[in-house]
Structure formats: structure tokens, C-alpha cells
Design an enzyme around this catalytic site. Structure first.
Site, mmCIF file in Angstrom:
data_model
loop_
_atom_site.group_PDB
_atom_site.id
_atom_site.type_symbol
_atom_site.label_atom_id
_atom_site.label_comp_id
_atom_site.label_asym_id
_atom_site.label_seq_id
_atom_site.Cartn_x
_atom_site.Cartn_y
_atom_site.Cartn_z
ATOM 1 N N ASP A 158 0.815 -1.213 0.000
ATOM 2 C CA ASP A 158 0.000 0.000 0.000
ATOM 3 C C ASP A 158 0.849 1.264 0.000
ATOM 4 O O ASP A 158 0.306 2.362 -0.056
ATOM 5 C CB ASP A 158 -0.935 0.003 1.215
ATOM 6 C CG ASP A 158 -2.331 0.488 0.853
ATOM 7 O OD1 ASP A 158 -2.733 0.329 -0.310
ATOM 8 O OD2 ASP A 158 -3.009 1.044 1.734
ATOM 9 N N ASP A 544 -11.151 -4.947 11.817
ATOM 10 C CA ASP A 544 -11.332 -6.369 12.079
ATOM 11 C C ASP A 544 -12.568 -6.637 12.935
ATOM 12 O O ASP A 544 -13.331 -7.576 12.664
ATOM 13 C CB ASP A 544 -10.077 -6.946 12.741
ATOM 14 C CG ASP A 544 -9.542 -6.067 13.859
ATOM 15 O OD1 ASP A 544 -10.177 -5.036 14.167
ATOM 16 O OD2 ASP A 544 -8.495 -6.393 14.434
#
Length: 843
Positions: A158, A544
Site C-alpha cells: 500500500d 477487524d
């Protein structure tokens, strides 16, 4: 728990039906351990109620404000305990049968029937996440004990760093030598850095004569590989003014990190070369999604969703396993362990993910900053597995792709109702008719009620198999609705309808790569359900928790798998400053979820989320708020010692019983938890200490930063936690990098130390009778100091490493508090007028 389907043969023997044998089983906690634990929880709940009845009915009038603050804090602590305790009511453990899995799906000499798996590895900044650490993770994945044609590894860069790209190229070349060595000698672990660091007898159980020679040769190869990686790192320290250029002379597309096109490179795979023994290697793919100014790229969650789409176009495995770049595969059979649950004929269809516990290397022997998190991973998560499954913790998790696409879990089919043949036919008919009549009256309002609930189900949220069956009947796929949900990619949309995975054979590799570039474009997710109902959910830095929560709301369940050999191991922050920043990031994510539409307090009713599972999710987003009463409660001892007041009146015999009973129940609960979870006392105690340290620092700042973000729109950017490199072991244990998170614990320590000195001085000055009331206050203050002891030891362990600004702040705060104490002057009696004394004469 083991059920065998048996078939009757003419010989009269029962033959076990292999296809119906379970691949795993539950191992309940022995009743001799769990029943006393449940009993003490109920007793503690009763005593807590009686304790609060006494506290509320006996206020301290001369210290009413202190009493009121303490009661409010204690009520909050009791509510937090209930949220944390009751989801642990049904703890279980699990066992897997790898031999049955192999016998059924991976027979020797036959094509493997194991399901394909796509590995996801995410990295951002090679300066914080060393390329050598990432390389070890990738090498351990490529060498895992699983059929190579069923395995693919996708690496998300990224940060679009050329260093990561070149490091991956070197890793792919070294893998051609490392993978066959691992599989030939069945070594563990299969990350070379950690394998060669093992201080064990590596010749144990090795009988192959050439092993020593091959091991020495491989170690030399690895040392040369490290030199090449370190040379790349050294070269990357000085960026050319014109930017990086590739070997063919063209500029590196990722020179501008915030403005670059999408990049995909297949290093290994079907046409990417073989290993040194001529065998095929798993596919290795480099992915860097497109970045453009003006777009919200959603950090790690956006990168993971890009990997979901790329993998769906190129390989489309039905299962995905994601790892952080510093979490390597420690157990080569970990994927097969997960498949024992995912491919189980009895429970597999409703499992959305299999979560493994996080284990860590490079932690000091005393685990001073509670990096192991054993209470969470070995107690809380086992309790959740007995309800609806553990929460997703961000790494070391095997997902079902269809669950990530936002589909509902398949409904359990009810067995057909039985009727009695002894009744006349007209009775049976009347009985059936009556049931139907009652059903119409009862079910209609229930259906209407479900429609009014917040948790709404759209037409395109049905399971994949139901959607496919519906399209087969109709003969027309509603392409417009699917593209609105999944995005404008016909290839990707078609892949979502394949429940068992697999790619479209009509497309060539070149066209698939072109489509893969398309699905990682920065504008692909616009006006779709990505990040809302599909994939990793946006809206929090702890994506998450949100992702797992959404799956559980759709009726799925998760599994907690703890192999005897830890499946994955990672690196933990060594110094307290990095540890507190890590905890701050987690706590801020919980605060963001608390203020979002997906808050477990009000989201998901009417779906598949179970009651106690909701308790655990509420606890996961409410716990940072405990920092406010915790800070107040840790300040009260010093105030009581400085003012001579206390938060309780003089205790009677009955009140003493309630206090003693409460303390006994608290200790008994902890001891019984440690017994059934097999957690050591020192691990439990470190967790308690860091709960206070993190609560009065990181959690407190997370609350204020979360309020600033919601009220004022001030966003907070986080830096990646530094991963372990080649530094000397535990060299950063005492390193204190200056951060404002250190101020509250330092202040609390100074306050309580000064309070203890003031209280003892006051008792010495006022005589013997003042020592009795002092003991309760001193116990209160010592409770705070003992919990903050690891912070104090780290602060003073190596004074040459302590930042000067910490010392300056400490002296400043100590001076201010000392001046205030002198101003209060608690040793002299307070009078409102002149002091009058009797002269002794009878006037």
C-alpha cells in the site's frame, strides 16, 4: 461427540461411512473445573449487589464528593465486569483429525481434493516493516504443507515502494531453493530467520545422512540472501531527485505514493518458473492498488478489499487467509487445521472464518508490558467459541469468501415432523388442519415484526447457492443489481456466483490481468456496497472487529482453533511507548465503532447475532470509556491521604464481611479462570497491571481523540508500529520515546507517592490513634502503585535512556503537587475564628 454413519451390509457388519466422519470435535471443559467457576460467578454477582446496597445506604457526609465519585466508579466497574464475564460462561476447546482430512481429500497418488486457499499479506512502509521480516513471512507461506496448485500468495504494497517490489523479486528467487529444502526435511518453522535462530538440537529426529550438508549450504544461501536484501535497504535510504527507475529505464510508477496507477506483478505461478528440483511453486503476486488525490482509500481495510477482488479475478479460491507482514507461518499444517473445520460435513457450511490465536517471539521473559495477551486469547476467546465464535482479531484468520461477500449463513434444515399411525385418518387431518390454522395466526405477526426491525435483508443478500438456483430457474441474471453491489466488472461479478471458487476458463491470462488492474482502481468502489456490506468494513481503524461483527449478524458462526504447535507467530512492540501507541490505535477504533451506525448497542437486532455474543462485542467497544472512572479511582487514594478523608465510613462487622467476601470472590474468580484455561499466575498478573497502565494513558487519550473526531471533525493519523529487525535482543525494552501518553501514569505515581508520605507523616505527628484509619488509605494507594510498577520500573530502569522531557515534567508536577499540599496544610486544625481556651476559673 463423534457420530459415525453406518451402513448395513448383507454380512451383518456395520461399515463406517467415511464421508460422514467429522473432521473435528468439541472438547468441553471438565465439569470439576467449570462448575465451581460458574458457581463463584453467581455468588460474586449476589455479593456485588449486597455490597452496593451497603455503599449507597451509608454515604460519607464529611467527604460526600469523594464518596459519590467512588460509588459511580464502582458501579461502572461492576457493569464492565458483567460484560466481560458472562460471555465466558460456556468455554470449550477443539480437536482436529488431520489424518481423516488427508484420507478423504488428499490421498497419496491421487489428485488432491483440498479446497484452494488464497493468502493475503499486507504491508505499507518498508522503513517501519523491514523487507527481511516480510520476506520471511512470504517464504513461510510458500513452503506451507499444502498442495502447491491449491495455494496462492498475494502481497499488498500500500506504499507503492520499489524497495518492497525488489525485495519480493529477491524472495521469489530464494524461494526456489528454500521451499524444496523445507519439504524434503519437514523442518519447522519454515521462516528461515527463525529456523536458523532456534537454540535446539536440529539433528533430533533427522535420519537423512545429507541433512547436515544441505542445512549448512542452505544457511550460506540465506546469509547471502540477507546481504542482498540489506543492500536494497541501504540503497533505498537515498532517493534520487528524479525518482526511482526500473531495470528497463522506465520510471517507477509508484514514485508518488499518493498518486500512482495500480500495479500487479506475478512472480511465481503457472508460468513463473520452477524450483531447483523442477517442481511447481505456489503463485506469488505483487499488488499495489491505484492511489489518486481526492479519494478516500480507507487504509488497511481498503487494501484488503482490493486483494479480495484481485484474487477473485485471478484464482478465486473459496477460502482466504490473511496475515500481517510480521506474522510468519510457524506450523506448516496450519492451513489443514483450518480446513478440518471449513470442510467438515457437519459444521463447515455455517463457518465464516477460523481464527487462530496470536503468539509472539522476542518477548522478554517477564513479559513486562503484557504483549502476550494470554487472558484475551486463552480465556475470553475460548468462552466466545462456546457461544457463536471468537471475534476477528485482524491476522491469522481463514475466511470463507462467500461470507465476506455479505451473504447470509445457510439456514439449518429442520427434520420432518413425525406423525403417529395409530390415530384415525380424520383425527390426523383435523390435527394437521388445526396446526396450520394456528401457524397462520402466529407466524404472520412475527413476519411483520421482523420486517420492522433495524436489521434489514435485501434481495441480493441471499446465499450464493440460492442466488444461483434462482438464476437457473429464471434464466436471466440481474446484472444491474449485481454490478450495483459488487462493482462494474463482469468477470468479478461472475466469480461471486461460484460458491466453490474457480476461474472462468474462457478468459485468457492477459485479459484476466487487465481485469485485475481494473478492479483495484481507486474509483471502483464508488456507489457499491464495498466497505458497507461487502468485504472488510470501513469506518474504524479496527476494521477487524467490524468485519467479524457483520458476519455474525448475518447468522454465521466462527471457530477458534488452537493447535498444539502455534500456527502463526509475530513480532510485538518491545518498548512501552510503542506498546501504548498500539493500544491507543485499538482503543480509538473501538470509540469510532461506538459512534458509528454499526455499534453493537443498537445494530443487528433481528439477525443471527446471539445475546451473549452481543455482550462481547459491546464490551469490545465500551472498554475505553472505563479509563475515566479508572483515572478518578486511581487519584482518590492520594486525595484521601492528603485531606485526611476517606470514601467509606467506619466499617461495622457486617460491612467488613461484605468487603472481605467481595475480595475473596474476585480472587476466586481469577484463580478458577486460570485453572480451566491453564494460564500462569504471572501472565494473569501482568495483564491486570497493564489494564491499569493502558487504561489511564492510551484508553483515556483514545476517548478524547474519538470525541474530537466526532464533535470537531479532527481526524487522527496513526503511524505503523515498528516491527522487529536485526537489533540486539530486548535492546529497546527500556527505551522511552517521548509521548504524551506517559504523562497520566507519571502523574498518578507522583500523586500516590506524595500521598503515602503525607499520610505517614500525619500519623506520626498525630499519635497512635491515627494509625488505624490510615491502613485502609495506604492499602488503597499501594494498590495503585503496585499496578503501575512495570511503568515505574521501565521509567527508572535505565536513566540514560529516559527522555529529558519526562524528567522535567515529573519535577514540574511534583513541585505543583507539593505546593498544593503545603497550601492545604492538613496537619493543622481548621478554624473560622479566634482560638478560645478555657482558663480553668469558675467565673
Amino acid at each position: 461427540d463423534v457420530h459415525f454413519a453406518k451402513t448395513w451390509k448383507q454380512t451383518g457388519e456395520f461399515i463406517m461411512d467415511e464421508a460422514r466422519q467429522p473432521l473435528s470435535r468439541k472438547v468441553p471443559i471438565p465439569s470439576s473445573l467449570i462448575n465451581p467457576y460458574r458457581m463463584i460467578i453467581v455468588i460474586r454477582l449476589v455479593i456485588v449487589c449486597l455490597f452496593f446496597h451497603y455503599r449507597v445506604m451509608h454515604p460519607v457526609h464529611d467527604a460526600f464528593v469523594l464518596w459519590l465519585i467512588s460509588v459511580i466508579c464502582e458501579i461502572w466497574f461492576a457493569m464492565s465486569w458483567i460484560l466481560d464475564q458472562f460471555p465466558k460462561w460456556f468455554p470449550i476447546e477443539r480437536e482436529t483429525y488431520l489424518d481423516r482430512l488427508t484420507l478423504r481429500f488428499d490421498k497419496e497418488g491421487q489428485p488432491s481434493q483440498l479446497a484452494p486457499v488464497d493468502f493475503f499479506v499486507s504491508t505499507v512502509d518498508p522503513a517501519k516493516e523491514p523487507p527481511l521480516v516480510t520476506a520471511n513471512t512470504i517464504l513461510s507461506i510458500l513452503a506451507v504443507d499444502y498442495p502447491v496448485d491449491k495455494l496462492s500468495c498475494y502481497v499488498s504494497d500500500d506504499g507503492a515502494a520499489m524497495l518492497t517490489f525488489e525485495g519480493l523479486s529477491e524472495t521469489s528467487e530464494f524461494a526456489k531453493k528454500w521451499v524444496p529444502f523445507c519439504k524434503k526435511y519437514s523442518i519447522e518453522p519454515r521462516a528461515p530467520e527463525w529456523y536458523f535462530q532456534q537454540k535446539i538440537d536440529y539433528l533430533k529426529d533427522k535420519v537423512v545422512p545429507n541433512f547436515v550438508r544441505d542445512r549448512r549450504a542452505m544457511k550460506r544461501e540465506y546469509e547471502e540472501f540477507k546481504i542482498r536484501i540489506n543492500a536494497l535497504v541501504a540503497k533505498a535510504q537515498k532517493v534520487p531527485e528524479e525518482g526511482w527507475t526500473m531495470q528497463d529505464g522506465t520510471p517507477w510508477p509508484g514514485n508518488n505514493v499518493r498518486d500512482h496507477p495500480g500495479m500487479i506483478q506475478v512472480f511465481l505461478g503457472q508460468s513463473g518458473g520452477l524450483d531447483v528440483e523442477g517442481n511447481e511453486l505456489p503463485r506469488l503476486v505483487y499488488v499495489s492498488r491505484e492511489k489518486r488525490p481526492g479519494y478516500n482509500h480507507h487504509k488497511k481495510a481498503g487494501a484488503m478489499n482490493a486483494l479480495v477482488r484481485v484474487s477473485a479475478v485471478l484464482t478465486n479460491a473459496p477460502y482466504m487467509l490473511n496475515l500481517d507482514c510480521d506474522h510468519y507461518v510457524n506450523n506448516s499444517k496450519a492451513v489443514k487445521e483450518a480446513m478440518c473445520f471449513m470442510m467438515d460435513p457437519l459444521v463447515g457450511k455455517k463457518v465464516c472464518y477460523v481464527q487462530f490465536p496470536q503468539r509472539f517471539d522476542s518477548i522478554d521473559r517477564h513479559d513486562r508490558y503484557a504483549n502476550k495477551n494470554v487472558v484475551f486469547f486463552d480465556i475470553n476467546m475460548k468462552g466466545l467459541d462456546g457461544i457463536q465464535g471468537p471475534i476477528y482479531v485482524g491476522t491469522g484468520c481463514v475466511f470463507r469468501r462467500q461470507a465476506l461477500y455479505g451473504y447470509d449463513a445457510p439456514k439449518t434444515k429442520k427434520p420432518p415432523s413425525r406423525t403417529c399411525n395409530c390415530w384415525p385418518k380424520w383425527c390426523v387431518c383435523c390435527f394437521c388442519f388445526g396446526n396450520r390454522k394456528n401457524k397462520k395466526k402466529v407466524t404472520k405477526p412475527k413476519t411483520e415484526k421482523k420486517k420492522r426491525l433495524f436489521f434489514k435483508k435485501e434481495e441480493n443478500q441471499s446465499p450464493a447457492y440460492a442466488l444461483r438456483a434462482e438464476t437457473q430457474k429464471a434464466g436471466i441474471v440481474n446484472q444491474q443489481k449485481l454490478e450495483k453491489k459488487f462493482g462494474q466488472s463482469a468477470v468479478f461479478v461472475a466469480s461471486t456466483l461460484l460458491e466453490n471458487g474457480g476461474t472462468l476458463r474462457c478468459d485468457s491470462p492477459a485479459s484476466l490481468l487487465k481485469e485485475a488492474i481494473h478492479v483495484i482502481g481507486c474509483g471502483y468502489e464508488d456507489k457499491t456496497d464495498w466497505g458497507k456490506e461487502i468485504g472488510w468494513i470501513y469506518g474504524s481503524v479496527t476494521e477487524d472487529i467490524l468485519t467479524g461483527f457483520k458476519m455474525h449478524c448475518h447468522g454465521w458462526r466462527s471457530i477458534y482453533c488452537i493447535p498444539k504447535r502455534p500456527a502463526f507467530k509475530g513480532s510485538a512492540p518491545l518498548n512501552l511507548s510503542d506498546r501504548l501507541n498500539q493500544v491507543l490505535r485499538w482503543a480509538l477504533g473501538s470509540i469510532e465503532i461506538f459512534f458509528s451506525n454499526h455499534c453493537p448497542l443498537w445494530y443487528g437486532y433481528g439477525g443471527g447475532l446471539k445475546f451473549l455474543e452481543r455482550f462481547s462485542y459491546i464490551n469490545s467497544i465500551v472498554y475505553p470509556w472505563t479509563s475515566i472512572p479508572l483515572l478518578a479511582y486511581c487519584t482518590l487514594p492520594a486525595i484521601c491521604l492528603l485531606t485526611g478523608k476517606f470514601i467509606t465510613p467506619e466499617l461495622s462487622n457486617l460491612a467488613s464481611i461484605w468487603y472481605m467476601s467481595l475480595f475473596i470472590c474476585i480472587f476466586a474468580t481469577g484463580i478458577l479462570e486460570m485453572r480451566w484455561a491453564r494460564v500462569a499466575v504471572d501472565d494473569w498478573w501482568r495483564n491486570e497491571q497493564f489494564w491499569v497502565i493502558g487504561g489511564v494513558s492510551a484508553h483515556l487519550f483514545a476517548v478524547f481523540q474519538g470525541l474530537l473526531k466526532v464533535i470537531a471533525g479532527v481526524d487522527t493519523s496513526f503511524t505503523v508500529t515498528t516491527k522487529a529487525g536485526d537489533d540486539e535482543e530486548f535492546s529497546e525494552l527500556y527505551t522511552f520515546k517521548w509521548t504524551t501518553l506517559l504523562i497520566p501514569p507519571t502523574t498518578l505515581l507522583l500523586l500516590n507517592f506524595i500521598g503515602v508520605v503525607a499520610g505517614i507523616s500525619n500519623a506520626i505527628n498525630n499519635g497512635y490513634e491515627s494509625w488505624g484509619p490510615l491502613f485502609g488509605k495506604l492499602f488503597f494507594a499501594f494498590w495503585v502503585i503496585v499496578h503501575l510498577y512495570p511503568f515505574l520500573k521501565g521509567l527508572l530502569g535505565r536513566q540514560n535512556r529516559t527522555p529529558t522531557i519526562v524528567i522535567v515534567w515529573s519535577i514540574l508536577l511534583a513541585s505543583i503537587i507539593s505546593l498544593l499540599w503545603v497550601r492545604v496544610n492538613p496537619f493543622l486544625a481548621k478554624t473560622d475564628g479566634p482560638l478560645l481556651e478555657e482558663c480553668g476559673l469558675d467565673c
